[in-house]
Design an enzyme around this catalytic site. Structure first.
Site, short mmCIF file in Angstrom:
data_model
loop_
_atom_site.label_atom_id
_atom_site.label_comp_id
_atom_site.label_asym_id
_atom_site.label_seq_id
_atom_site.Cartn_x
_atom_site.Cartn_y
_atom_site.Cartn_z
N ASN A 12 16.47 -4.32 -4.64
CA ASN A 12 15.69 -3.39 -5.42
C ASN A 12 16.49 -2.15 -5.80
OD1 ASN A 12 13.66 -1.93 -6.61
ND2 ASN A 12 12.12 -2.22 -4.73
N ARG A 43 14.91 -7.29 -8.36
CA ARG A 43 13.87 -6.81 -8.80
C ARG A 43 13.96 -6.01 -10.27
NH1 ARG A 43 10.37 -1.72 -7.73
NH2 ARG A 43 8.50 -2.43 -8.89
N HIS A 75 3.56 -4.69 -10.91
CA HIS A 75 3.43 -5.31 -9.54
C HIS A 75 3.22 -6.66 -9.71
CE1 HIS A 75 1.34 -1.17 -8.21
NE2 HIS A 75 2.66 -1.34 -7.73
N ARG A 131 -0.84 9.45 -8.97
CA ARG A 131 -1.29 8.91 -10.27
C ARG A 131 -2.72 9.13 -10.60
NH1 ARG A 131 2.18 4.04 -10.64
NH2 ARG A 131 4.08 4.82 -9.55
N ARG A 149 -3.37 8.23 4.69
CA ARG A 149 -3.35 8.47 6.32
C ARG A 149 -3.81 10.04 6.55
NH1 ARG A 149 2.02 5.47 7.48
NH2 ARG A 149 2.28 6.31 5.47
N GLU A 189 7.28 -8.89 -1.82
CA GLU A 189 8.01 -9.05 -3.10
C GLU A 189 9.57 -9.70 -2.89
OE1 GLU A 189 6.38 -5.16 -3.40
OE2 GLU A 189 6.36 -5.40 -5.74
P1 ADP Z 1 4.44 1.99 -2.44
O1 ADP Z 1 3.50 1.95 -3.73
O2 ADP Z 1 5.29 3.30 -2.59
O3 ADP Z 1 5.33 0.66 -2.13
P2 ADP Z 1 3.07 1.61 -0.08
O4 ADP Z 1 2.55 0.12 -0.35
O5 ADP Z 1 4.25 1.54 1.19
O6 ADP Z 1 3.44 2.30 -1.30
O7 ADP Z 1 1.79 2.31 0.34
C1 ADP Z 1 1.85 3.72 0.91
C2 ADP Z 1 0.77 4.25 1.20
O8 ADP Z 1 0.07 3.32 2.15
C3 ADP Z 1 0.80 5.61 2.04
O9 ADP Z 1 0.77 6.54 0.95
C4 ADP Z 1 -0.29 5.55 2.58
O10 ADP Z 1 -1.64 6.11 1.89
C5 ADP Z 1 -0.95 4.06 2.88
N1 ADP Z 1 -0.91 3.59 4.28
C6 ADP Z 1 0.34 3.27 5.00
N2 ADP Z 1 -0.28 2.94 6.28
C7 ADP Z 1 -1.56 3.44 6.19
C8 ADP Z 1 -2.64 3.35 7.58
N3 ADP Z 1 -2.17 2.97 8.70
N4 ADP Z 1 -3.62 4.05 7.43
C9 ADP Z 1 -4.19 4.35 6.04
N5 ADP Z 1 -3.00 4.28 4.89
C10 ADP Z 1 -1.94 3.69 5.27
#
Ligand code: ADP
Length: 394
Positions: free
Chosen positions: A7, A88, A177, A236, A280, A379
């Site tokens: 990626n 990717r 996605h 976004r 979080r 992915e």
């Molecule tokens: P990306 O779209 O960048 O691949 P991810 O799928 O890694 O993002 O998602 C990231 C988001 O997941 C973080 O910004 C956070 O909001 C959320 N996240 C990750 N772990 C937790 C958790 N334990 N509790 C709540 N939200 C979480």
């Protein structure tokens, strides 16, 4: 056979090396700040994590170092062990509806489609060229984020705008996605042992999209011409009334690109909470009675529920709803609230099981009318599987 999934971003390159006989991850890692001061790599192998700062002028440098390290660290004995490289790729427009062996034509197309993914397509080309230089004839496969959504019908992918915008400028919904949604569909197929199910796949991470899938085919999806459309995301906005753009341009003395940048970078959870794009942090603030954080979460949940409801009707009922990506895999309260809002459709989940994070779990109770699962997305594995299949069936 060993396959590397790649990626490539504009200044980063993530890799995962798989042994495809058992789909095991042998090693993974990331090269960061490529072409920028302070570049470094992280390689994970055998439970260890190796981090090192090293000058990386460009992607070719990063790939050279990666391949050297794989041998130095005894992860592979020789480059001949690498049976293929899967990339990717973000945007294949309406030309690519499946993964393909990368040829000069594919590279040319990626370059021609750069207007549609200005940050990603050029970076993807850099990644491909770097591997070509390092590995010569090794087969490479391109796996497009947009490909899975090519099964949408015209009434799903067209916007109600002058037809000429579509015909002459390519204005339509492309969706993103796709590799993740396809992975979720194939996991559900494995779980249910059949493929004639109706599925709503909720990929909710920092970016997020919802996808309506019938019989393994995408029927509609929430992202659009760009990944800015659809549900509310970390930074976004998702769908908004487009007339807001000229109005804010005038109010803030900005041009259209600057306002669109605000919609991409300082909206969503960050915009409404005025605090953070990370769920979080939002949940922590809510524990401290922060009203804007609470509002941000409520709006987030509502947007996801809106799309699920819409797709429930579109599909004529639903067998399975899946949660995946950062929020979907980990955020217990967000999943709970989404499912509570879907109670009118007969969705019931086990609140104990919903406390699990980051693992495959069936959340729905036996008397739920719709199956609800958390399925961690992968992915990289999907890319490696496509790569192996295309190489073997050449
Ligand atoms: P990306 O779209 O960048 O691949 P991810 O799928 O890694 O993002 O998602 C990231 C988001 O997941 C973080 O910004 C956070 O909001 C959320 N996240 C990750 N772990 C937790 C958790 N334990 N509790 C709540 N939200 C979480």
């Amino acid at each position: 056979m060993k396959i590397i999934s790649i990626n490539a971003g504009s200044s980063s390159l993530k890799f995962t090396l798989f042994e495809m006989d058992n789909e095991e991850v042998i090693s993974s890692g990331v090269f960061e700040r490529i072409g920028i001061e302070g570049s470094k790599y992280t390689i994970k192998y055998n439970g260890e994590k190796i981090e090192q700062e090293i000058e990386l002028k460009d992607h070719t440098d990063a790939v050279k170092v990666l391949l050297e390290k794989l041998i130095d660290l005894n992860i592979i004995k020789s480059l001949d062990e690498i049976g293929g490289v899967g990339h990717r790729l973000v945007h294949g427009k309406d030309k690519y509806s499946k993964s393909v062996i990368i040829t000069d034509e594919v590279i040319e197309d990626l370059e021609n489609f750069r207007k549609f993914a200005p940050l990603h397509n050029p970076a993807n080309v850099l990644g491909i060229k770097a591997f070509k230089e390092a590995l010569g004839d090794v087969a490479m496969v391109g796996v497009f984020d947009t490909a899975f959504h090519q099964t949408m019908e015209k009434e799903a992918y067209l916007y109600p705008v002058p037809y000429k915008w579509y015909e002459e400028y390519g204005v339509r919904k492309y969706g993103f996605h796709g590799t993740s949604h396809r992975y979720i569909a194939s996991s559900v197929k494995q779980i249910l042992g059949r493929e004639d199910f109706k599925l709503i796949s909720c990929h909710i991470g920092n970016g997020g999209s919802i996808c309506a899938i019938d019989n393994m085919k995408c029927v509609d999806t929430s992202m659009g011409f760009t990944p800015l459309a659809g549900i509310m995301m970390g930074t976004r906005s998702g769908d908004i009334d487009p007339s807001i753009i000229p109005y804010v341009m005038e109010k803030e003395g900005k041009n259209a690109s600057e306002v669109v940048e605000d919609l991409n970078k300082v909206s969503g959870l960050l915009g409404l909470s005025e605090y953070s794009s990370d769920m979080r942090d939002i949940l922590e603030k809510i524990d401290n009675q922060d009203e804007k954080a609470l509002l941000a979460k409520k709006k987030y949940v509502r947007r996801v529920v809106d799309y699920i409801a819409q797709y429930y009707v579109l599909l004529g009922g639903v067998d399975v709803i899946c949660f995946t990506a950062g929020v979907g895999e980990n955020s217990v309260p967000v999943r709970k609230e989404i499912c509570e809002a879907l109670a009118c459709l007969g969705v019931k989940i086990d609140l104990e099981l919903n406390n699990k994070r980051g693992e495959l779990v069936k959340l729905s109770t036996d008397d739920s009318k719709i199956l609800v699962y958390v399925i961690p997305t992968d992915e990289e594995l999907m890319i490696a599987r496509d790569t192996m299949n295309l190489i073997q069936n050449r």
